[in-house]
Design an enzyme around this catalytic site. Structure first.
Site, PDB file in Angstrom:
ATOM      1  N   THR A 123      35.248 -24.708 -28.161  1.00 19.75           N
ATOM      2  CA  THR A 123      36.163 -25.786 -27.875  1.00 19.75           C
ATOM      3  C   THR A 123      37.625 -24.619 -27.549  1.00 19.75           C
ATOM      4  O   THR A 123      37.364 -23.788 -27.684  1.00 19.75           O
ATOM      5  CB  THR A 123      36.448 -26.497 -29.040  1.00 19.75           C
ATOM      6  N   ASN A 158      32.136 -29.900 -26.423  1.00 21.21           N
ATOM      7  CA  ASN A 158      31.536 -29.692 -27.708  1.00 21.21           C
ATOM      8  C   ASN A 158      31.100 -28.463 -27.644  1.00 21.21           C
ATOM      9  O   ASN A 158      31.698 -27.306 -28.028  1.00 21.21           O
ATOM     10  CB  ASN A 158      30.518 -30.625 -27.747  1.00 21.21           C
ATOM     11  N   GLU A 203      29.091 -34.094 -26.369  1.00 26.34           N
ATOM     12  CA  GLU A 203      29.921 -34.690 -27.250  1.00 26.34           C
ATOM     13  C   GLU A 203      29.306 -35.745 -28.146  1.00 26.34           C
ATOM     14  O   GLU A 203      29.401 -35.916 -29.207  1.00 26.34           O
ATOM     15  CB  GLU A 203      31.099 -35.230 -26.673  1.00 26.34           C
ATOM     16  N   ASP A 224      28.250 -35.167 -31.652  1.00 26.42           N
ATOM     17  CA  ASP A 224      29.185 -35.403 -32.878  1.00 26.42           C
ATOM     18  C   ASP A 224      29.050 -36.599 -33.548  1.00 26.42           C
ATOM     19  O   ASP A 224      29.644 -37.008 -34.565  1.00 26.42           O
ATOM     20  CB  ASP A 224      30.517 -35.204 -32.479  1.00 26.42           C
ATOM     21  N   SER A 278      35.667 -36.667 -34.741  1.00 29.85           N
ATOM     22  CA  SER A 278      35.916 -35.091 -33.968  1.00 29.85           C
ATOM     23  C   SER A 278      36.519 -34.434 -35.392  1.00 29.85           C
ATOM     24  O   SER A 278      36.757 -35.172 -36.205  1.00 29.85           O
ATOM     25  CB  SER A 278      37.068 -35.055 -33.054  1.00 29.85           C
ATOM     26  N   GLY A 319      36.595 -24.686 -33.353  1.00 31.82           N
ATOM     27  CA  GLY A 319      35.477 -24.182 -34.329  1.00 31.82           C
ATOM     28  C   GLY A 319      34.895 -25.351 -35.138  1.00 31.82           C
ATOM     29  O   GLY A 319      34.422 -25.076 -36.308  1.00 31.82           O
TER      30      GLY A 319
HETATM   31  O1  DON Z   1      35.082 -32.775 -31.726  1.00 33.21           O
HETATM   32  C1  DON Z   1      34.765 -31.893 -32.469  1.00 33.21           C
HETATM   33  O2  DON Z   1      35.008 -31.755 -33.735  1.00 33.21           O
HETATM   34  C2  DON Z   1      33.751 -30.749 -32.063  1.00 33.21           C
HETATM   35  N1  DON Z   1      33.187 -31.290 -30.846  1.00 33.21           N
HETATM   36  C3  DON Z   1      34.696 -29.366 -31.580  1.00 33.21           C
HETATM   37  C4  DON Z   1      33.581 -28.276 -31.094  1.00 33.21           C
HETATM   38  C5  DON Z   1      34.251 -27.147 -31.203  1.00 33.21           C
HETATM   39  O3  DON Z   1      35.005 -26.996 -31.799  1.00 33.21           O
HETATM   40  C6  DON Z   1      33.069 -26.255 -30.520  1.00 33.21           C
HETATM   41  N2  DON Z   1      33.923 -24.815 -30.973  1.00 33.21           N
HETATM   42  N3  DON Z   1      33.468 -24.212 -32.040  1.00 33.21           N
END
Ligand code: DON
Length: 568
Positions: free
Chosen positions: A379, A399, A418, A421, A450, A471
């Site tokens: 991300t 994502n 996404e 998630d 998220s 992260g």
């Molecule tokens: O929205 C979220 O929490 C995740 N899709 C974020 C993904 C992310 O941080 C990928 N990197 N590590």
């Protein structure tokens, strides 16, 4: 016509800050500025070229939101693993007068999505389906989000803010060692999930300094520059997305695209030990988790316990464990699920949650082990402060690294994955090992829960810190730790960001740590009181700007990536 001609005028001006030819935007190899002091304004992003774009907009008199929009589109070009127009994210804003706002441009599930769409007929979860290919894509939110931000706060013409990104896509830029490595690693997936071989695929392995030229993306960006939101959600771009979906059995329709809307929400705001913290509400769990974790620390004297001391780590981890258990049970898109927001953050509730805290013993989460944590960190976050003191904190994502790996043929951009998630089934872990239930089940037009935590901190009514990170589920704990490092342990911002991190998310029941985070004696003590300490890959890539007591800005870019800070 008027916008178009302004665009061309601006393209003529672009060389003023990018030098005359595309070969000379900034010298390669890039200088990664990890920590700078600035008098008036600062930008920190995941890529030196995007940072440069942000600074150039601010120098032209653009405000922090203008810079954020230009950075967002620039990252969609120079940081394809996470920068995006095919994904979504969240923006936290605070203007110099103290007014705050939160913009939700998170992806939404297509209208045809169903609760069991990632299960087979026997109810088994099909992880590949929510992670790769068009079936994994939510309706992208980024372009609408940038458009809304511009409508409300922008001061420079929209097309001007896209011009640097168009130039970077059209003329190309040289890729870093990390980018070369990641693009090469993904070759098989790009070929597998994309109908036409995209520019991200090369016959031989990518090498540091290779040029990446993205003509199709430049054309798409030009449409967005001239037609605004409609340049993406309607017309040729929308048709190309729809065609991709039809050809590969995806669910997103023209109607889904047309109806996508980002939403201004009320930020999570709370006071904590003399600070005022502004962060993201649902559909992100980030702001609530932050408030819960900080609140659960009670009045403990963390500094007295010592930075990374067993006692401090144990207390912080026990707060994390309890907050993440609540995440799994109670949090989801509040437009669809009644998230008990007030209860979750009430002092009484938080005190009750910590009532069984034992300073000498780890609390067992459960005997059930959730899935393995995947370590991709793709991300991206950017933090911006302009010369007026307006601040923007944005976390955005596809994502996973390069999202679904689907490049929309003819349009040149990657689509998110996404949908992973969401909770594919109650108790089934997603990519980040996070589990959930009904609150985060798939439903038409719902947004997946998220962890992204773009955050702004003020003290005594004045801007103090702009912070965020990628992260996955580790995002809220990284933001929590950086805030504690700065304001409780009194570390300089560089150390607060660069020092190694640890993370607990209830399940799996272990403290995930960056290699070497603790001296051996600390690890042994934590193990002795019942924690499992498990090394893993780097956690997060924090981009932070601190307002220093001398009135200057300290901008710090994480050393874990190609991130770079700039300012003046
Ligand atoms: O929205 C979220 O929490 C995740 N899709 C974020 C993904 C992310 O941080 C990928 N990197 N590590």
């Amino acid at each position: 016509m008027q916008i178009r001609s302004r665009l061309y005028v601006f393209l003529l001006l672009v060389p003023v800050f990018f030098s005359c030819s595309a070969q000379k935007y900034i010298p390669f190899p890039y200088a990664f500025e990890k920590s700078i002091e600035a008098d008036s304004a600062a930008v920190v992003t995941a890529h030196p070229l995007a940072t440069r774009v942000g600074i150039s907009i601010l120098r032209r008199g653009g405000n922090a939101v203008d810079a954020a929009i230009a950075v967002h589109f620039a990252l969609a070009v120079v940081y394809p693993q996470a920068g995006n127009i095919g994904g979504g994210g969240f923006l936290i804003y605070r203007d110099s007068a103290g007014r705050t706002a939160a913009l939700d441009f998170r992806e939404k599930a297509p209208a045809a999505a169903t609760e069991t769409m990632y299960q087979d007929s026997a109810g088994n979860v099909l992880p590949e389906k929510s992670r790769f290919g068009v079936f994994a894509c939510g309706i992208p939110g980024s372009v609408d989000g940038m458009w809304e931000a511009h409508k409300k706060y922008g001061s420079l013409p929209w097309a001007d803010l896209l011009a640097p990104a168009i130039l970077l896509a059209d003329k190309g830029y040289q890729i870093t060692e990390k980018e070369a490595q990641q693009l090469s690693e993904e070759k098989v997936n790009f070929i597998r999930y994309t109908r036409m071989v995209p520019v991200f695929v090369k016959m031989h392995a990518w090498e540091t300094g290779d040029w990446l030229i993205q003509k199709d993306l430049a054309t798409t960006l030009r449409r967005i520059a001239s037609r605004g939101r409609d340049g993406f959600y309607e017309g040729p771009t929308a048709s190309l997305i729809e065609y991709e979906m039809k050809k590969q059995n995806g669910l997103i329709t023209l109607e889904d695209l047309k109806n996508y809307n980002s939403v201004w929400r009320t930020p999570v705001e709370f006071d904590w030990r003399g600070l005022h913290i502004i962060s993201m509400p649902p559909p992100s769990s980030g702001g609530i988790l932050l408030q819960q974790m900080l609140g659960m620390l009670g009045d403990a004297d963390l500094k007295g316990m010592g930075f990374h001391s067993p006692a401090a780590v144990h207390l912080m981890v026990e707060a994390e464990r309890r907050a993440y258990a609540d995440r799994a049970m109670h949090m989801g898109d509040a437009d669809f699920w009644d998230v008990p927001l007030d209860t979750l953050v009430s002092p009484h509730y938080l005190a009750r949650r910590m009532a069984d805290f034992n300073p000498d013993q780890a609390t067992a989460s459960t005997n059930v082990e959730a899935g393995v944590i995947k370590t991709s960190e793709e991300t991206t976050h950017y933090s911006i402060v302009d010369a007026h003191g307006n601040a923007v904190s944005v976390t955005t994502t596809l994502n996973d690294s390069y999202g679904s790996r689907v490049v929309v043929s003819g349009a040149g951009f990657l689509l998110n994955n996404e949908m992973d998630d969401f909770s594919a089934k109650p108790g089934a872990p997603n990519l980040y090992g996070a589990i959930g239930g009904k609150a985060n089940a798939v439903a038409p037009r719902k947004r997946p829960l998220s962890s992204m935590t773009p955050t702004i901190v003020t003290r005594d009514g004045r801007l103090a810190l702009v912070v965020g990170t990628p992260g996955g589920t580790t995002i809220p704990t990284s933001v929590y730790q950086v805030i504690l490092n700065v304001f409780e342990f009194d570390l300089p911002l560089d150390s607060a960001v660069h020092s190694k991190r640890f993370h607990h998310q209830w399940l799996p029941d272990k403290i995930q740590v960056e290699e070497g985070v603790f001296p051996e004696a600390v690890t042994l003590k934590l193990e002795e009181i019942g924690h499992v300490v498990a090394p893993r890959d780097p956690i997060g890539r924090v981009e932070a700007i601190l307002c220093e007591p001398n009135g200057k800005l300290r901008a710090v870019a994480d050393t874990r990536g190609d991130d770079s800070a700039g300012g003046y």
